[in-house]
Write a protein that holds these residues in place. Structure first.
Motif, PDB file in Angstrom:
ATOM      1  N   LYS A   1       0.827  -1.217   0.000  1.00  0.00           N
ATOM      2  CA  LYS A   1       0.000   0.000   0.000  1.00  0.00           C
ATOM      3  C   LYS A   1       0.858   1.262   0.000  1.00  0.00           C
ATOM      4  O   LYS A   1       0.641   2.186  -0.790  1.00  0.00           O
ATOM      5  CB  LYS A   1      -0.928  -0.006   1.224  1.00  0.00           C
ATOM      6  CG  LYS A   1      -1.830  -1.240   1.327  1.00  0.00           C
ATOM      7  CD  LYS A   1      -2.850  -1.125   2.451  1.00  0.00           C
ATOM      8  CE  LYS A   1      -2.228  -1.005   3.840  1.00  0.00           C
ATOM      9  NZ  LYS A   1      -1.497  -2.226   4.241  1.00  0.00           N
ATOM     10  N   THR A   2       1.846   1.326   0.897  1.00  0.00           N
ATOM     11  CA  THR A   2       2.685   2.522   0.987  1.00  0.00           C
ATOM     12  C   THR A   2       3.541   2.690  -0.266  1.00  0.00           C
ATOM     13  O   THR A   2       3.778   3.814  -0.724  1.00  0.00           O
ATOM     14  CB  THR A   2       3.568   2.461   2.244  1.00  0.00           C
ATOM     15  OG1 THR A   2       2.726   2.454   3.407  1.00  0.00           O
ATOM     16  CG2 THR A   2       4.500   3.659   2.326  1.00  0.00           C
TER      17      THR A   2
ATOM     18  N   PHE B   1       1.380   4.348  -2.808  1.00  0.00           N
ATOM     19  CA  PHE B   1       1.241   5.772  -2.515  1.00  0.00           C
ATOM     20  C   PHE B   1       2.514   6.540  -2.844  1.00  0.00           C
ATOM     21  O   PHE B   1       2.467   7.673  -3.315  1.00  0.00           O
ATOM     22  CB  PHE B   1       0.885   5.970  -1.044  1.00  0.00           C
ATOM     23  CG  PHE B   1      -0.596   5.832  -0.738  1.00  0.00           C
ATOM     24  CD1 PHE B   1      -1.364   4.898  -1.397  1.00  0.00           C
ATOM     25  CD2 PHE B   1      -1.193   6.636   0.198  1.00  0.00           C
ATOM     26  CE1 PHE B   1      -2.717   4.753  -1.132  1.00  0.00           C
ATOM     27  CE2 PHE B   1      -2.541   6.519   0.478  1.00  0.00           C
ATOM     28  CZ  PHE B   1      -3.314   5.577  -0.194  1.00  0.00           C
ATOM     29  N   SER B   2       3.653   5.938  -2.584  1.00  0.00           N
ATOM     30  CA  SER B   2       4.929   6.598  -2.868  1.00  0.00           C
ATOM     31  C   SER B   2       5.125   6.813  -4.358  1.00  0.00           C
ATOM     32  O   SER B   2       5.694   7.820  -4.786  1.00  0.00           O
ATOM     33  CB  SER B   2       6.087   5.786  -2.287  1.00  0.00           C
ATOM     34  OG  SER B   2       5.999   5.724  -0.880  1.00  0.00           O
TER      35      SER B   2
ATOM     36  N   PHE C   1       0.133  11.108   5.038  1.00  0.00           N
ATOM     37  CA  PHE C   1       1.084  10.005   5.082  1.00  0.00           C
ATOM     38  C   PHE C   1       0.901   9.170   6.343  1.00  0.00           C
ATOM     39  O   PHE C   1       0.316   9.615   7.337  1.00  0.00           O
ATOM     40  CB  PHE C   1       2.516  10.531   5.017  1.00  0.00           C
ATOM     41  CG  PHE C   1       2.879  11.154   3.696  1.00  0.00           C
ATOM     42  CD1 PHE C   1       3.160  10.354   2.595  1.00  0.00           C
ATOM     43  CD2 PHE C   1       2.925  12.531   3.541  1.00  0.00           C
ATOM     44  CE1 PHE C   1       3.497  10.926   1.372  1.00  0.00           C
ATOM     45  CE2 PHE C   1       3.253  13.109   2.323  1.00  0.00           C
ATOM     46  CZ  PHE C   1       3.548  12.302   1.241  1.00  0.00           C
ATOM     47  N   GLN C   2       1.424   7.942   6.294  1.00  0.00           N
ATOM     48  CA  GLN C   2       1.318   7.047   7.440  1.00  0.00           C
ATOM     49  C   GLN C   2       2.049   7.612   8.655  1.00  0.00           C
ATOM     50  O   GLN C   2       1.540   7.585   9.775  1.00  0.00           O
ATOM     51  CB  GLN C   2       1.874   5.667   7.086  1.00  0.00           C
ATOM     52  CG  GLN C   2       1.727   4.648   8.203  1.00  0.00           C
ATOM     53  CD  GLN C   2       2.132   3.248   7.752  1.00  0.00           C
ATOM     54  OE1 GLN C   2       2.385   3.002   6.574  1.00  0.00           O
ATOM     55  NE2 GLN C   2       2.195   2.325   8.679  1.00  0.00           N
TER      56      GLN C   2
ATOM     57  N   ASP D   1      -2.836   7.206   3.889  1.00  0.00           N
ATOM     58  CA  ASP D   1      -2.106   5.959   4.139  1.00  0.00           C
ATOM     59  C   ASP D   1      -2.183   5.597   5.618  1.00  0.00           C
ATOM     60  O   ASP D   1      -1.513   6.208   6.448  1.00  0.00           O
ATOM     61  CB  ASP D   1      -0.644   6.123   3.704  1.00  0.00           C
ATOM     62  CG  ASP D   1       0.106   4.802   3.708  1.00  0.00           C
ATOM     63  OD1 ASP D   1      -0.513   3.750   3.953  1.00  0.00           O
ATOM     64  OD2 ASP D   1       1.332   4.822   3.462  1.00  0.00           O
ATOM     65  N   GLU D   2      -3.019   4.606   5.950  1.00  0.00           N
ATOM     66  CA  GLU D   2      -3.195   4.149   7.334  1.00  0.00           C
ATOM     67  C   GLU D   2      -3.404   5.333   8.283  1.00  0.00           C
ATOM     68  O   GLU D   2      -2.701   5.476   9.290  1.00  0.00           O
ATOM     69  CB  GLU D   2      -1.975   3.327   7.784  1.00  0.00           C
ATOM     70  CG  GLU D   2      -1.718   2.072   6.968  1.00  0.00           C
ATOM     71  CD  GLU D   2      -2.503   0.867   7.460  1.00  0.00           C
ATOM     72  OE1 GLU D   2      -3.352   1.034   8.361  1.00  0.00           O
ATOM     73  OE2 GLU D   2      -2.261  -0.238   6.948  1.00  0.00           O
TER      74      GLU D   2
ATOM     75  N   ALA E   1      -6.104   3.823   2.589  1.00  0.00           N
ATOM     76  CA  ALA E   1      -5.353   2.582   2.774  1.00  0.00           C
ATOM     77  C   ALA E   1      -5.401   2.150   4.233  1.00  0.00           C
ATOM     78  O   ALA E   1      -5.175   2.960   5.138  1.00  0.00           O
ATOM     79  CB  ALA E   1      -3.902   2.766   2.338  1.00  0.00           C
ATOM     80  N   THR E   2      -5.693   0.879   4.460  1.00  0.00           N
ATOM     81  CA  THR E   2      -5.784   0.378   5.826  1.00  0.00           C
ATOM     82  C   THR E   2      -5.608  -1.137   5.864  1.00  0.00           C
ATOM     83  O   THR E   2      -5.818  -1.818   4.852  1.00  0.00           O
ATOM     84  CB  THR E   2      -7.136   0.757   6.461  1.00  0.00           C
ATOM     85  OG1 THR E   2      -7.153   0.371   7.833  1.00  0.00           O
ATOM     86  CG2 THR E   2      -8.297   0.074   5.734  1.00  0.00           C
TER      87      THR E   2
END
Length: 247
Positions: free
Chosen positions: A45-46, A49-50, A85-86, A162-163, A194-195
């Motif tokens: 997921k990350t 996103f990146s 961001f996370q 993201d989370e 995202a989770t």
């Protein structure tokens, strides 16, 4: 642009050396959609996103923001994206307002316009009384509210989160979910949430199940349950990834 998907990826892939983090990932989000990117920690997921925010160089596949290829028009695409961001990214020694004004300055907003937008977003997340407090005095849930407010200041049409609820209590998680759903419903903003927490998949949400860098399912939650004849989203998810999900 109005008929194009707010966010679409096609055959997206990424490697870290010999390890493949994403493989042939394809899905799209319509304007106004709330879509959950559901996957265990390490699902990719990350990484996705990146790539979508240009933190990583893209080498495989295509990413489009409202029909624009992000490699061809990166600045135009990034102007339309707001990101949470996370990892927390507020400056803890600045006040809530100072953090938000700094973001506005980075986007070239005039002070008067910035002040108006900040006032609106602070009110929408219920932090008017805390606007002059240093960020370090806020709770974890309040800091996340500030980060969502900040992500909206430059007028994006797509939110990537993201989370965003990791480590938060139930009431804080629910506030953030409700707020982002409202943004989608009332402002027409598209959101990719995202989770790894299955209970964040609401009945009306669209779901993209990502596992070990590959898409296992895409569709409305109710549709997936029907197709898989599963009694719950948890049961469907565990079947899709073939392992227990610690959510």
């Amino acid at each position: 642009m109005s008929t194009a998907a707010a966010f679409s990826v096609e055959d997206l892939g990424h490697r870290f050396g010999q390890r493949r983090a994403l493989k042939d990932v394809s899905f799209s989000i319509a304007p106004g959609d709330f879509t959950v990117l559901l996957g265990l920690n390490g699902a990719g997921k990350t990484t996705l996103f990146s790539l979508a925010t240009r933190l990583y160089a893209q080498s495989e596949g295509t990413i489009r923001i409202f029909g624009m290829d992000i490699r061809e028009r990166p600045l135009d695409c990034l102007r339309l994206i707001g990101v949470v961001f996370q990892q927390p990214t507020l400056d803890l020694d600045l006040s809530v307002e100072q953090n938000l004004f700094y973001h506005c300055a980075l986007h070239g907003l005039a002070h008067r316009d910035a002040a108006r937008r900040i006032a609106t977003e602070i009110e929408r997340v219920g932090l008017v009384d805390q606007r002059r407090d240093k960020a370090r005095r806020l709770s974890g849930g309040q800091r996340r509210r500030v980060e969502i407010a900040r992500a909206l200041l430059h007028g994006p049409r797509l939110l990537l989160l993201d989370e965003p609820t990791v480590g938060l209590d139930i009431s804080s998680r629910q506030f953030l979910l409700d707020h982002v759903h409202r943004l989608c419903r009332e402002d027409g903003i598209a959101a990719l949430w995202a989770t790894h927490l299955i209970d964040e998949v609401g009945e009306g949400a669209r779901v993209v199940v990502l596992h070990r860098g590959e898409v296992r399912a895409v569709g409305a939650a109710a549709q997936l349950l029907g197709e898989m004849r599963a009694p719950s989203m948890r049961a469907a998810f565990e079947t899709l990834v073939q392992e227990r999900a610690a959510a």
